[in-house]
Design a protein around this motif. Structure first.
Motif, mmCIF file in Angstrom:
data_model
loop_
_atom_site.group_PDB
_atom_site.id
_atom_site.type_symbol
_atom_site.label_atom_id
_atom_site.label_comp_id
_atom_site.label_asym_id
_atom_site.label_seq_id
_atom_site.Cartn_x
_atom_site.Cartn_y
_atom_site.Cartn_z
ATOM 1 N N LYS A 1 56.012 -43.834 109.595
ATOM 2 C CA LYS A 1 55.443 -42.621 110.174
ATOM 3 C C LYS A 1 56.587 -41.707 110.569
ATOM 4 O O LYS A 1 57.752 -42.131 110.635
ATOM 5 N N ILE A 2 56.256 -40.447 110.814
ATOM 6 C CA ILE A 2 57.233 -39.490 111.329
ATOM 7 C C ILE A 2 56.826 -39.214 112.767
ATOM 8 O O ILE A 2 55.859 -38.495 113.036
ATOM 9 N N ALA A 3 57.545 -39.807 113.694
ATOM 10 C CA ALA A 3 57.197 -39.710 115.112
ATOM 11 C C ALA A 3 57.651 -38.369 115.700
ATOM 12 O O ALA A 3 58.457 -37.654 115.082
ATOM 13 N N PRO A 4 57.152 -38.001 116.876
ATOM 14 C CA PRO A 4 57.596 -36.760 117.523
ATOM 15 C C PRO A 4 59.119 -36.726 117.686
ATOM 16 O O PRO A 4 59.737 -37.732 118.038
ATOM 17 N N GLY A 5 59.697 -35.579 117.367
ATOM 18 C CA GLY A 5 61.139 -35.424 117.469
ATOM 19 C C GLY A 5 61.905 -35.970 116.280
ATOM 20 O O GLY A 5 63.135 -36.000 116.302
ATOM 21 N N PHE B 1 55.834 -24.794 96.176
ATOM 22 C CA PHE B 1 55.123 -26.064 96.341
ATOM 23 C C PHE B 1 54.265 -25.994 97.606
ATOM 24 O O PHE B 1 54.795 -26.075 98.720
ATOM 25 N N LYS B 2 52.969 -25.841 97.431
ATOM 26 C CA LYS B 2 52.088 -25.794 98.589
ATOM 27 C C LYS B 2 51.850 -27.218 99.094
ATOM 28 O O LYS B 2 51.582 -28.128 98.308
ATOM 29 N N ALA B 3 51.972 -27.391 100.423
ATOM 30 C CA ALA B 3 51.933 -28.735 100.993
ATOM 31 C C ALA B 3 50.951 -28.845 102.153
ATOM 32 O O ALA B 3 50.684 -27.865 102.857
ATOM 33 N N LEU B 4 50.420 -30.055 102.322
ATOM 34 C CA LEU B 4 49.531 -30.372 103.439
ATOM 35 C C LEU B 4 50.147 -31.523 104.229
ATOM 36 O O LEU B 4 50.496 -32.559 103.649
ATOM 37 N N GLN B 5 50.291 -31.333 105.527
ATOM 38 C CA GLN B 5 50.860 -32.336 106.419
ATOM 39 C C GLN B 5 49.766 -32.863 107.348
ATOM 40 O O GLN B 5 49.152 -32.095 108.084
ATOM 41 N N THR B 6 49.525 -34.168 107.300
ATOM 42 C CA THR B 6 48.452 -34.765 108.102
ATOM 43 C C THR B 6 49.024 -35.644 109.210
ATOM 44 O O THR B 6 49.926 -36.459 108.970
ATOM 45 N N TYR B 7 48.472 -35.469 110.429
ATOM 46 C CA TYR B 7 48.889 -36.265 111.584
ATOM 47 C C TYR B 7 47.876 -37.383 111.835
ATOM 48 O O TYR B 7 46.752 -37.352 111.323
ATOM 49 N N ASP B 8 48.306 -38.366 112.634
ATOM 50 C CA ASP B 8 47.418 -39.506 112.898
ATOM 51 C C ASP B 8 46.253 -39.161 113.824
ATOM 52 O O ASP B 8 45.365 -39.988 114.041
ATOM 53 N N ASN B 9 46.225 -37.949 114.368
ATOM 54 C CA ASN B 9 45.062 -37.503 115.149
ATOM 55 C C ASN B 9 44.107 -36.678 114.285
ATOM 56 O O ASN B 9 43.266 -35.948 114.805
ATOM 57 N N LYS B 10 44.280 -36.771 112.954
ATOM 58 C CA LYS B 10 43.436 -36.104 111.943
ATOM 59 C C LYS B 10 43.743 -34.612 111.768
ATOM 60 O O LYS B 10 43.098 -33.942 110.966
ATOM 61 N N ARG C 1 54.633 -31.976 116.456
ATOM 62 C CA ARG C 1 53.768 -32.316 117.581
ATOM 63 C C ARG C 1 54.461 -33.289 118.539
ATOM 64 O O ARG C 1 55.264 -34.107 118.136
ATOM 65 N N ASP C 2 54.085 -33.176 119.821
ATOM 66 C CA ASP C 2 54.639 -34.068 120.837
ATOM 67 C C ASP C 2 53.766 -35.297 121.076
ATOM 68 O O ASP C 2 54.201 -36.258 121.706
ATOM 69 N N ASN C 3 52.524 -35.237 120.598
ATOM 70 C CA ASN C 3 51.580 -36.320 120.898
ATOM 71 C C ASN C 3 50.944 -36.934 119.652
ATOM 72 O O ASN C 3 49.902 -37.578 119.734
ATOM 73 N N ALA C 4 51.564 -36.717 118.472
ATOM 74 C CA ALA C 4 51.007 -37.270 117.233
ATOM 75 C C ALA C 4 52.136 -37.489 116.225
ATOM 76 O O ALA C 4 53.192 -36.861 116.312
ATOM 77 N N SER C 5 51.875 -38.391 115.278
ATOM 78 C CA SER C 5 52.861 -38.695 114.229
ATOM 79 C C SER C 5 52.316 -38.299 112.864
ATOM 80 O O SER C 5 51.108 -38.382 112.610
ATOM 81 N N THR C 6 53.212 -37.869 111.995
ATOM 82 C CA THR C 6 52.815 -37.518 110.625
ATOM 83 C C THR C 6 52.636 -38.795 109.816
ATOM 84 O O THR C 6 53.507 -39.668 109.812
ATOM 85 N N VAL C 7 51.492 -38.899 109.133
ATOM 86 C CA VAL C 7 51.191 -40.112 108.365
ATOM 87 C C VAL C 7 50.861 -39.811 106.896
ATOM 88 O O VAL C 7 50.601 -40.739 106.130
ATOM 89 N N LYS C 8 50.895 -38.530 106.510
ATOM 90 C CA LYS C 8 50.571 -38.206 105.122
ATOM 91 C C LYS C 8 51.156 -36.855 104.745
ATOM 92 O O LYS C 8 51.174 -35.922 105.561
ATOM 93 N N LEU C 9 51.643 -36.759 103.497
ATOM 94 C CA LEU C 9 52.135 -35.498 102.963
ATOM 95 C C LEU C 9 51.629 -35.340 101.540
ATOM 96 O O LEU C 9 51.767 -36.244 100.723
ATOM 97 N N GLU C 10 51.028 -34.186 101.259
ATOM 98 C CA GLU C 10 50.562 -33.860 99.914
ATOM 99 C C GLU C 10 51.312 -32.617 99.431
ATOM 100 O O GLU C 10 51.278 -31.580 100.093
ATOM 101 N N VAL C 11 51.977 -32.741 98.297
ATOM 102 C CA VAL C 11 52.714 -31.619 97.725
ATOM 103 C C VAL C 11 52.087 -31.258 96.387
ATOM 104 O O VAL C 11 52.037 -32.071 95.463
#
Length: 244
Positions: free
Chosen positions: A116-120, A141-150, A52-62
């Motif tokens: 956090k994982i910022a854009p780019g 490994f099924k994974a869920l990636q969550t951004y700070d915009n929910k 994403r260009d307008n959000a950062s990744t804040v959570k990963l579930e594997v």
């Protein structure tokens, strides 16, 4: 007109390349550090890019494969992230090193704790896994990636053989052939080699000790002779002085 058309075509081509690159490469993946052999232990990296260009990744579930449970799952600490391993009761106990394991890790969750994982950008999450199963060629490994915009991106689609890659593929770890277990033979050889080396060292030490003792005795003998000669000379000189 020709220049305008060329510019438009070039722009469309460049956009297409970027879109295709994003589709092909911008997804959560897993790769081993070195080799992931069946029946062994391996360290793997879960690579998480930000799409994403307008959000950062804040959570990963594997989610760990339930059909091939592993008794040992240890995340390596990542600065700015908190890792939690969730365990689940097993329907069929595992036997590891002669012990019965009744529960096994089922999920790893990384939550941002200042990071956090910022854009780019992307982040790697290393994990030690084992013992790897021997009856399959890969682990999903099924994974869920969550951004700070929910927003939550679900990387859970399994790749089917011969079919095109799905839009949100699940990370897949390919397993290599099981390595031959040469610990026993190697250990025995090493033990024998060690014993030979020790015996050789002892023999050298004894020889060196004997040589040192012999040398010391010779030195003492020479010193004794010199002292005796000096005593005789002193006696002769003393006798002459008295006679004079």
């Amino acid at each position: 007109m020709n220049l305008s058309r060329i510019a438009v075509v070039s722009g469309v081509a460049a956009s297409s390349v970027l879109l295709l690159s994003g589709t092909a490469f911008a997804h959560v993946s897993v790769q081993p550090q070195g080799e992931a052999a069946k029946g062994g232990y391996a360290t793997v990296n879960f690579k998480v890019p930000n799409e994403r260009d307008n959000a950062s990744t804040v959570k990963l579930e594997v989610n760990l494969p339930a059909d091939h449970p592993m008794a040992s799952v240890m995340p390596q600490p990542v600065p700015g992230w908190k890792a939690v391993v969730t365990k689940t009761k097993l329907a069929k106990p595992l036997e590891v090193h002669g012990k019965q394991i009744t529960e096994a890790p089922s999920k790893i969750t990384w939550t941002a704790a200042g990071g956090k994982i910022a854009p780019g950008e992307f982040q790697q999450f290393p994990v030690s896994l084992g013992r790897l199963p021997e009856d399959t060629d890969q682990l999903v490994f099924k994974a869920l990636q969550t951004y700070d915009n929910k927003e939550v991106v679900r990387w859970i689609e399994e790749v089917k053989e011969g079919a095109a890659e799905p839009e949100s593929p699940a990370p897949v770890l390919k397993l290599s052939a099981a390595a031959e277990d040469g610990h026993g033979a190697a250990g025995a050889s090493a033990s024998k080699a060690g014993a030979k080396d020790t015996a050789a060292d002892d023999s050298k030490a004894e020889t060196a000790s004997a040589d040192d003792t012999d040398t010391f005795a010779r030195v003492l003998g020479i010193v004794g002779i010199l002292i005796g000669a000096a005593g005789v000379a002193f006696g002769v000189l003393a006798g002459r002085r008295r006679t004079a």
